[in-house]
Design an enzyme around this catalytic site. Structure first.
Site, PDB file in Angstrom:
ATOM      1  N   SER A 123       0.843  -1.184   0.000  1.00 53.15           N
ATOM      2  CA  SER A 123       0.000   0.000   0.000  1.00 53.15           C
ATOM      3  C   SER A 123       0.881   1.237   0.000  1.00 53.15           C
ATOM      4  O   SER A 123       1.769   1.381   0.855  1.00 53.15           O
ATOM      5  CB  SER A 123      -0.897  -0.009   1.240  1.00 53.15           C
ATOM      6  OG  SER A 123      -1.747   1.115   1.265  1.00 53.15           O
ATOM      7  N   LYS A 149      -1.135  -0.791  -4.415  1.00 54.76           N
ATOM      8  CA  LYS A 149      -2.370  -0.091  -4.033  1.00 54.76           C
ATOM      9  C   LYS A 149      -2.026   1.362  -3.744  1.00 54.76           C
ATOM     10  O   LYS A 149      -1.141   1.644  -2.932  1.00 54.76           O
ATOM     11  CB  LYS A 149      -3.004  -0.729  -2.793  1.00 54.76           C
ATOM     12  CG  LYS A 149      -4.282  -0.016  -2.356  1.00 54.76           C
ATOM     13  CD  LYS A 149      -5.009  -0.773  -1.258  1.00 54.76           C
ATOM     14  CE  LYS A 149      -4.495  -0.424   0.116  1.00 54.76           C
ATOM     15  NZ  LYS A 149      -5.329  -1.011   1.196  1.00 54.76           N
ATOM     16  N   LYS A 151      -3.243   4.976  -2.294  1.00 56.36           N
ATOM     17  CA  LYS A 151      -4.219   5.737  -1.530  1.00 56.36           C
ATOM     18  C   LYS A 151      -4.616   6.974  -2.336  1.00 56.36           C
ATOM     19  O   LYS A 151      -3.756   7.640  -2.937  1.00 56.36           O
ATOM     20  CB  LYS A 151      -3.626   6.168  -0.184  1.00 56.36           C
ATOM     21  CG  LYS A 151      -3.305   5.016   0.748  1.00 56.36           C
ATOM     22  CD  LYS A 151      -4.564   4.391   1.334  1.00 56.36           C
ATOM     23  CE  LYS A 151      -4.231   3.374   2.418  1.00 56.36           C
ATOM     24  NZ  LYS A 151      -5.448   2.816   3.053  1.00 56.36           N
ATOM     25  N   ASP A 177      -7.417   3.015  -3.104  1.00 57.24           N
ATOM     26  CA  ASP A 177      -8.145   2.974  -1.833  1.00 57.24           C
ATOM     27  C   ASP A 177      -8.462   4.399  -1.407  1.00 57.24           C
ATOM     28  O   ASP A 177      -7.558   5.213  -1.208  1.00 57.24           O
ATOM     29  CB  ASP A 177      -7.290   2.278  -0.775  1.00 57.24           C
ATOM     30  CG  ASP A 177      -7.988   2.178   0.576  1.00 57.24           C
ATOM     31  OD1 ASP A 177      -9.194   2.469   0.651  1.00 57.24           O
ATOM     32  OD2 ASP A 177      -7.318   1.788   1.550  1.00 57.24           O
ATOM     33  N   GLU A 202     -11.338   0.721  -3.617  1.00 60.52           N
ATOM     34  CA  GLU A 202     -11.674   0.309  -2.262  1.00 60.52           C
ATOM     35  C   GLU A 202     -12.332   1.436  -1.477  1.00 60.52           C
ATOM     36  O   GLU A 202     -11.824   2.557  -1.440  1.00 60.52           O
ATOM     37  CB  GLU A 202     -10.385  -0.144  -1.557  1.00 60.52           C
ATOM     38  CG  GLU A 202     -10.582  -0.698  -0.168  1.00 60.52           C
ATOM     39  CD  GLU A 202      -9.266  -1.139   0.444  1.00 60.52           C
ATOM     40  OE1 GLU A 202      -9.257  -1.400   1.663  1.00 60.52           O
ATOM     41  OE2 GLU A 202      -8.250  -1.210  -0.269  1.00 60.52           O
ATOM     42  N   ASP A 227     -14.284  -2.097   2.616  1.00 57.12           N
ATOM     43  CA  ASP A 227     -13.371  -2.295   3.738  1.00 57.12           C
ATOM     44  C   ASP A 227     -14.089  -1.875   5.014  1.00 57.12           C
ATOM     45  O   ASP A 227     -14.672  -2.696   5.717  1.00 57.12           O
ATOM     46  CB  ASP A 227     -12.097  -1.478   3.490  1.00 57.12           C
ATOM     47  CG  ASP A 227     -11.119  -1.482   4.659  1.00 57.12           C
ATOM     48  OD1 ASP A 227     -11.390  -2.135   5.679  1.00 57.12           O
ATOM     49  OD2 ASP A 227     -10.072  -0.818   4.557  1.00 57.12           O
ATOM     50  N   LYS A 251     -10.230  -7.541   7.025  1.00 59.18           N
ATOM     51  CA  LYS A 251      -9.296  -7.182   8.085  1.00 59.18           C
ATOM     52  C   LYS A 251      -9.810  -7.818   9.365  1.00 59.18           C
ATOM     53  O   LYS A 251     -10.829  -7.393   9.908  1.00 59.18           O
ATOM     54  CB  LYS A 251      -9.189  -5.665   8.231  1.00 59.18           C
ATOM     55  CG  LYS A 251      -8.458  -4.990   7.077  1.00 59.18           C
ATOM     56  CD  LYS A 251      -8.374  -3.492   7.273  1.00 59.18           C
ATOM     57  CE  LYS A 251      -7.615  -2.830   6.124  1.00 59.18           C
ATOM     58  NZ  LYS A 251      -7.691  -1.355   6.211  1.00 59.18           N
ATOM     59  N   GLY A 279      -4.308  -4.903   5.634  1.00 60.11           N
ATOM     60  CA  GLY A 279      -3.337  -4.735   6.705  1.00 60.11           C
ATOM     61  C   GLY A 279      -3.591  -3.469   7.499  1.00 60.11           C
ATOM     62  O   GLY A 279      -4.210  -2.522   7.004  1.00 60.11           O
TER      63      GLY A 279
END
Length: 351
Positions: A123, A149, A151, A177, A202, A227, A251, A279
């Protein structure tokens, strides 16, 4: 525990992790659990100091009151206490770890793992500039990570994704995400991400609005992954039946533990939905359990199961390392890892 580099998301910047560990001492052996609550209630309502207090005042006494405690007893005993899933997950994990160690069985074997190593994604936080982002992604790809991934947040979305796709090509497994940073009014912007052939987007919208996620799913081609919205197997069932998502980020701390996480995995497999393991900047203790979960058959997408050095210069366990883009699933009893006594003692601030 200081992070090797600041980690920025749509809800803030982290430079260190305030880690809450739970140790379960039983007649047959000890076990460890890690609470993934952050220092501040930004990702979820829980936070580390609050989790410690609720464990001491309300959760642990319920376990002490039982004549015998097995892993299947924990959730039932703690159910009268509303919420606090991350605190409950830490307790259940510690009890499960101790129980499995006493039996000589690994976490992976108990959960139903079918692989001895899992593909690792990474990430990448929000950066100060696109060139800095490209340098970071290049570094992670050089290390061997199999999926990136990014952000994102309003104002940092289409341009950085376009730059990464342009620089590293169409074969790169790429996803984004948002951590609930957008609203349904932003659908035209999110639809612009369709051209980049992403694995998923996400949690684009608020965590408490499955209906708007279902509406968004009809306006964009990129698969929606949830998520923060998924706190239980019931939430997962509702989301899949409403069409709010096609993919779920599991998660374990967020859903109350690894046994509930396995239920979500089983539900998703039954519905033909994909799952992957997220994570929360875990130490080696939490990472060991996550890697074991990610080895279940329904986890078909690379998770945020990075090597230890992605976040920490010094982990509290022997480090997890990247080998040909994969991380090994511990095979020893229980979690298969233990805290390094000297390191744990040096880093501990209170007990």
């Amino acid at each position: 525990m200081p992070l090797v580099a600041p980690f920025r998301t749509s809800f803030g910047v982290e430079t260190e992790r305030d880690v809450l560990l739970v140790r379960a001492v039983t007649p047959d052996g000890d076990g460890w659990g890690e609470c993934v609550a952050m220092a501040a209630p930004l990702y979820s309502p829980e936070y580390a100091d609050g989790a410690a207090q609720v464990i001491e005042r309300f959760l642990a006494p319920r376990l002490f009151a039982l004549d015998d405690v097995g892993p299947l007893d924990v959730a039932r005993a703690l159910d009268p206490v509303r919420g606090h899933r991350m605190a409950k997950a830490a307790l259940e994990t510690a009890v499960l770890d101790a129980w499995l160690r006493a039996r000589g069985e690994s976490f992976g074997a108990y959960l139903g793992a079918v692989r001895d190593r899992v593909p690792a994604g990474v990430s990448v936080g929000i950066m100060d500039s696109v060139p800095a982002l490209l340098d970071a992604v290049a570094g992670y790809l050089d290390q061997g990570y199999l999926r990136i991934k990014l952000k994102i947040e309003p104002g940092w979305d289409v341009a950085p994704v376009r730059a990464v796709r342009s620089r590293f090509g169409d074969d790169l497994l790429l996803q984004v995400d948002a951590n609930a940073a957008y609203t349904l009014a932003d659908a035209p912007v999110l639809a612009r991400l369709d051209e980049f052939d992403l694995l998923l987007i996400e949690q684009p919208l608020a965590e408490d609005d499955l209906r708007q996620h279902a509406a968004l799913a009809g306006l964009i081609r990129t698969p929606i992954c949830l998520d923060e919205s998924i706190e239980s197997a019931k939430d997962a069932a509702d989301a899949l039946l409403l069409g709010a998502c096609r993919i779920i980020n599991v998660k374990p701390g967020r859903v109350g533990g690894y046994l509930e996480a396995r239920r979500i995995h089983d539900l998703a497999v039954a519905h033909g939905a994909a799952v992957w393991c997220g994570g929360m900047l875990e130490t080696g203790l939490g990472r060991a359990a996550n890697v074991a979960l990610a080895a279940l058959p329904g986890f078909t997408l690379p998770g945020d199961t990075s090597a230890s050095d992605r976040y920490f210069a010094q982990d509290i366990t022997a480090p997890f390392v990247l080998d040909d883009g994969h991380v090994a699933v511990p095979s020893g009893p229980g979690l298969g890892v233990e805290p390094l006594p000297d390191v744990l003692a040096a880093l501990t601030t209170s007990t």
